[in-house]
Design a protein around this motif. Structure first.
Motif, PDB file in Angstrom:
ATOM      1  N   MET A   1      27.582  -2.984 -40.520  1.00  0.00           N
ATOM      2  CA  MET A   1      26.221  -2.532 -40.763  1.00  0.00           C
ATOM      3  C   MET A   1      26.009  -1.148 -40.157  1.00  0.00           C
ATOM      4  SD  MET A   1      22.804  -4.665 -40.028  1.00  0.00           S
ATOM      5  CE  MET A   1      21.922  -3.964 -38.670  1.00  0.00           C
ATOM      6  N   PHE A   2      25.376  -0.254 -40.913  1.00  0.00           N
ATOM      7  CA  PHE A   2      25.175   1.122 -40.459  1.00  0.00           C
ATOM      8  C   PHE A   2      24.207   1.170 -39.287  1.00  0.00           C
ATOM      9  CE2 PHE A   2      23.048   5.251 -40.552  1.00  0.00           C
ATOM     10  CZ  PHE A   2      24.149   6.097 -40.505  1.00  0.00           C
ATOM     11  N   ASP A   3      24.626   1.839 -38.218  1.00  0.00           N
ATOM     12  CA  ASP A   3      23.801   2.005 -37.034  1.00  0.00           C
ATOM     13  C   ASP A   3      23.893   3.472 -36.604  1.00  0.00           C
ATOM     14  OD1 ASP A   3      22.733   2.146 -34.467  1.00  0.00           O
ATOM     15  OD2 ASP A   3      23.605   0.249 -33.822  1.00  0.00           O
ATOM     16  N   PHE A   4      22.783   4.190 -36.734  1.00  0.00           N
ATOM     17  CA  PHE A   4      22.746   5.626 -36.452  1.00  0.00           C
ATOM     18  C   PHE A   4      23.215   5.935 -35.034  1.00  0.00           C
ATOM     19  CE2 PHE A   4      20.575   9.621 -35.328  1.00  0.00           C
ATOM     20  CZ  PHE A   4      21.109  10.444 -36.304  1.00  0.00           C
ATOM     21  N   LYS A   5      22.786   5.137 -34.067  1.00  0.00           N
ATOM     22  CA  LYS A   5      23.150   5.356 -32.659  1.00  0.00           C
ATOM     23  C   LYS A   5      24.667   5.212 -32.470  1.00  0.00           C
ATOM     24  CE  LYS A   5      21.966   3.887 -28.010  1.00  0.00           C
ATOM     25  NZ  LYS A   5      21.298   2.896 -27.182  1.00  0.00           N
ATOM     26  N   GLU A   6      25.262   4.209 -33.115  1.00  0.00           N
ATOM     27  CA  GLU A   6      26.709   4.007 -33.038  1.00  0.00           C
ATOM     28  C   GLU A   6      27.452   5.182 -33.661  1.00  0.00           C
ATOM     29  OE1 GLU A   6      28.636   0.483 -34.413  1.00  0.00           O
ATOM     30  OE2 GLU A   6      27.554  -0.817 -33.037  1.00  0.00           O
ATOM     31  N   VAL A   7      26.972   5.653 -34.804  1.00  0.00           N
ATOM     32  CA  VAL A   7      27.607   6.778 -35.496  1.00  0.00           C
ATOM     33  C   VAL A   7      27.603   8.016 -34.600  1.00  0.00           C
ATOM     34  CG1 VAL A   7      27.377   8.399 -37.432  1.00  0.00           C
ATOM     35  CG2 VAL A   7      27.173   5.943 -37.832  1.00  0.00           C
ATOM     36  N   ILE A   8      26.468   8.300 -33.975  1.00  0.00           N
ATOM     37  CA  ILE A   8      26.363   9.463 -33.083  1.00  0.00           C
ATOM     38  C   ILE A   8      27.323   9.302 -31.901  1.00  0.00           C
ATOM     39  CG2 ILE A   8      24.824  10.721 -31.501  1.00  0.00           C
ATOM     40  CD1 ILE A   8      24.332  11.267 -34.498  1.00  0.00           C
ATOM     41  N   SER A   9      27.362   8.114 -31.296  1.00  0.00           N
ATOM     42  CA  SER A   9      28.268   7.869 -30.164  1.00  0.00           C
ATOM     43  C   SER A   9      29.721   8.083 -30.560  1.00  0.00           C
ATOM     44  CB  SER A   9      28.101   6.445 -29.627  1.00  0.00           C
ATOM     45  OG  SER A   9      26.829   6.271 -29.097  1.00  0.00           O
ATOM     46  N   VAL A  10      30.128   7.467 -31.673  1.00  0.00           N
ATOM     47  CA  VAL A  10      31.510   7.593 -32.156  1.00  0.00           C
ATOM     48  C   VAL A  10      31.834   9.055 -32.464  1.00  0.00           C
ATOM     49  CG1 VAL A  10      33.045   7.046 -34.097  1.00  0.00           C
ATOM     50  CG2 VAL A  10      31.687   5.239 -33.038  1.00  0.00           C
ATOM     51  N   THR A  11      30.907   9.752 -33.136  1.00  0.00           N
ATOM     52  CA  THR A  11      31.121  11.148 -33.501  1.00  0.00           C
ATOM     53  C   THR A  11      31.340  12.002 -32.259  1.00  0.00           C
ATOM     54  OG1 THR A  11      29.756  10.871 -35.473  1.00  0.00           O
ATOM     55  CG2 THR A  11      30.146  13.126 -34.745  1.00  0.00           C
ATOM     56  N   SER A 128      37.042  -2.007 -30.757  1.00  0.00           N
ATOM     57  CA  SER A 128      36.617  -3.154 -29.958  1.00  0.00           C
ATOM     58  C   SER A 128      35.132  -3.079 -29.594  1.00  0.00           C
ATOM     59  CB  SER A 128      37.458  -3.252 -28.682  1.00  0.00           C
ATOM     60  OG  SER A 128      37.250  -2.115 -27.883  1.00  0.00           O
ATOM     61  N   GLU A 129      34.530  -1.891 -29.771  1.00  0.00           N
ATOM     62  CA  GLU A 129      33.143  -1.702 -29.352  1.00  0.00           C
ATOM     63  C   GLU A 129      32.169  -1.412 -30.492  1.00  0.00           C
ATOM     64  OE1 GLU A 129      31.152   0.914 -25.845  1.00  0.00           O
ATOM     65  OE2 GLU A 129      33.322   0.642 -25.784  1.00  0.00           O
ATOM     66  N   TYR A 130      32.651  -0.794 -31.564  1.00  0.00           N
ATOM     67  CA  TYR A 130      31.788  -0.359 -32.659  1.00  0.00           C
ATOM     68  C   TYR A 130      32.271  -0.942 -33.988  1.00  0.00           C
ATOM     69  CZ  TYR A 130      30.427   3.135 -29.187  1.00  0.00           C
ATOM     70  OH  TYR A 130      29.990   3.767 -28.047  1.00  0.00           O
ATOM     71  N   SER A 131      31.357  -0.986 -34.958  1.00  0.00           N
ATOM     72  CA  SER A 131      31.755  -1.513 -36.267  1.00  0.00           C
ATOM     73  C   SER A 131      32.626  -0.496 -36.999  1.00  0.00           C
ATOM     74  CB  SER A 131      30.526  -1.866 -37.106  1.00  0.00           C
ATOM     75  OG  SER A 131      29.964  -0.712 -37.670  1.00  0.00           O
ATOM     76  N   GLN A 132      33.525  -1.007 -37.823  1.00  0.00           N
ATOM     77  CA  GLN A 132      34.483  -0.177 -38.538  1.00  0.00           C
ATOM     78  C   GLN A 132      33.793   0.850 -39.442  1.00  0.00           C
ATOM     79  OE1 GLN A 132      38.072  -2.160 -39.580  1.00  0.00           O
ATOM     80  NE2 GLN A 132      38.266  -1.050 -41.497  1.00  0.00           N
ATOM     81  N   SER A 133      32.688   0.450 -40.086  1.00  0.00           N
ATOM     82  CA  SER A 133      31.994   1.384 -40.986  1.00  0.00           C
ATOM     83  C   SER A 133      31.370   2.542 -40.214  1.00  0.00           C
ATOM     84  CB  SER A 133      30.925   0.647 -41.792  1.00  0.00           C
ATOM     85  OG  SER A 133      29.989   0.034 -40.933  1.00  0.00           O
TER      86      SER A 133
END
Length: 192
Positions: A1-11, A128-133
């Motif tokens: 599921m898309f999560d803006f906060k996760e995307v920013i962290s991963v980026t 292990s911490e964030y979703s693959q998408s």
């Protein structure tokens, strides 16, 4: 599921590990050796490696009986060699005149500079911490930044000048050596 906060962290995590801005002196140095770097091919090759590792990274390594630590140590040795080249003004990676810019765009630019052991290991760790998408979106955002930086190396070279590039090359050479030693140390400890 898309999560803006996760995307920013991963980026941001991937951006700091890839350190494309720190690689500019290396890229300029390699471009001088071969004449031209193919930004599109380097970006696509790095992207394919990162996505491949996101999907089947551990499986690929275990297929060959290689642990994440072994992979990281091999990447650290290549990074060490690049750093030594930059500081000492020696030539370890000799351009193959028959291979041309395509080969140099992939090795050592796409791998190990962009999608090196640190980046690929980080991608495995992020799973292990964030979703693959969300990791995939972070990878794509980094690839856009990488492409822009690769396309801008001529402009950056003109702005920095010969002396500025020489100083930057030596500074980043020391940083690369330090990163290589840190990766070696961490992964040698993990092996024991």
């Amino acid at each position: 599921m898309f999560d803006f906060k996760e995307v920013i962290s991963v980026t941001l995590i991937l951006f700091s590990v890839i350190d494309i801005l720190g690689s500019v002196p290396i890229i300029i140095n390699l471009r001088k050796k071969v004449g031209h770097i193919q930004s599109e091919k380097a970006t696509i090759a790095a992207g394919l490696l990162m996505v491949l590792f996101l999907i089947v990274g551990r499986s690929i390594l275990s297929l060959f009986g290689i642990g994440v630590e072994d992979f990281a140590i091999a990447g650290a040795l290549i990074i060490f060699a690049l750093g030594a080249e930059m500081i000492l003004g020696i030539e370890i990676f000799k351009p193959d005149p028959e291979a041309g810019a395509t080969s140099t765009s992939i090795v050592p630019i796409a791998f190990p500079l962009i999608a090196g052991a640190g980046t690929l290991t980080t991608i495995l760790t992020l799973k292990s911490e964030y979703s693959q998408s969300n990791i995939a979106v972070g990878i794509i955002l980094n690839l856009i930044i990488i492409y822009i930086v690769l396309k801008s190396t001529n402009w950056l070279e003109r702005k920095l000048g010969k002396t500025g590039l020489d100083v930057l090359r030596r500074i980043f050479g020391i940083i690369l050596l330090s990163i290589a030693i840190k990766i070696l140390k961490t992964n040698l400890e993990n092996l024991s």
